[in-house]
Design an enzyme around this catalytic site. Structure first.
Site, PDB file in Angstrom:
ATOM      1  N   ASP A 132       0.663  -1.027  -0.005  1.00  0.00           N
ATOM      2  CA  ASP A 132      -0.014  -0.043   0.288  1.00  0.00           C
ATOM      3  C   ASP A 132       0.665   1.431  -0.479  1.00  0.00           C
ATOM      4  O   ASP A 132       1.692   1.516   1.062  1.00  0.00           O
ATOM      5  CB  ASP A 132      -1.251   0.182   1.442  1.00  0.00           C
ATOM      6  N   LYS A 136      -1.289   9.739   0.318  1.00  0.00           N
ATOM      7  CA  LYS A 136      -1.621  11.617   0.769  1.00  0.00           C
ATOM      8  C   LYS A 136      -0.881  11.735   2.327  1.00  0.00           C
ATOM      9  O   LYS A 136      -0.050  10.308   3.100  1.00  0.00           O
ATOM     10  CB  LYS A 136      -3.210  10.946   1.663  1.00  0.00           C
TER      11      LYS A 136
END
Length: 235
Positions: A132, A136
């Site tokens: 992952d 952000k």
């Protein structure tokens, strides 16, 4: 603060997202996981196998597509796949049974905790494919690849062992390159991007990223035999 409290407070690189299990996946978890699972109290991953062989650990093996492919094509090696997503583990277990692969074990736990339990210089290769990217900025602290992870990888890799990473998020590839460059025990073998090695198949996440126009990056490192790792934990 106790060690148990510290573990609960640690920021993890994954979130346990609930997934719907198919009946076949549920049966696989019930019937096959006890056969393939890495016991929580295992002293070393090597002891899980009846033969001495190079030990390859894949972190975040997803639905097991790549792991089954690699284990079938590298029968001389022992593999451990680490994954926390239950539907993915269920599919992996079904794939292992269908292919009759006896050189794979599965840990359904936090990869960092699994590696922390391993002795120094006990793993021949770590493979981390499409983790992952937590794109952000406020989530960057969740990224698996960090100075602490670099030190941990350097500690558990045998001299000359390899760390192979792949991502379809170029900013994360650059992050990996910068972080790993600070670990003197890991030698960059040609990054920030190397040609995809033959041992890595195209994965589900890779195909999805390519369809979205993402660029795939592979990074490859070697554990220097003559340099000590620096940084936490336990180097």
């Amino acid at each position: 603060m106790s060690e148990e409290q510290e573990q609960r407070r640690r920021v993890r690189s994954f979130v346990r997202r609930p997934g719907r299990l198919t009946p076949a996946q549920q049966r696989a978890l019930e019937d096959l996981l006890p056969i393939y699972a890495v016991p929580d109290d295992a002293d070393t991953l090597d002891e899980l196998f009846e033969r001495p062989a190079p030990l390859i650990v894949e972190i975040g093996c997803g639905n097991g597509e790549a792991l089954c492919w690699m284990a079938a094509r590298e029968p001389h090696a022992n593999f451990v796949g680490i994954e926390v997503h239950e539907p993915g583990v269920g599919r992996l277990l079904r794939g292992l049974e269908a292919a009759g692969l006896g050189n794979v074990r599965v840990a359904m736990r936090d990869a960092v905790e699994v590696l922390q339990q391993q002795p120094e210089a006990s793993i021949d290769m770590l493979r981390v494919y499409f983790p992952d990217p937590w794109p952000k900025k406020r989530h960057h602290k969740r990224r698996l690849v960090s100075p602490a992870f670099a030190a941990l990888a350097a500690r558990v890799l045998r001299p000359g062992g390899r760390l192979h990473l792949a991502t379809d998020w170029v900013p994360y590839a650059e992050w990996m390159h910068d972080v790993l460059a600070e670990q003197p025990a890991l030698e960059n073998l040609g990054g920030p991007d190397v040609v995809k090695p033959d041992w890595r198949p195209e994965t589900h996440f890779e195909r999805r990223g390519l369809k979205r126009g993402h660029e795939v990056r592979d990074l490859l490192y070697r554990r220097r035999p003559d340099v000590e790792c620096v940084g936490p934990p336990g180097c």
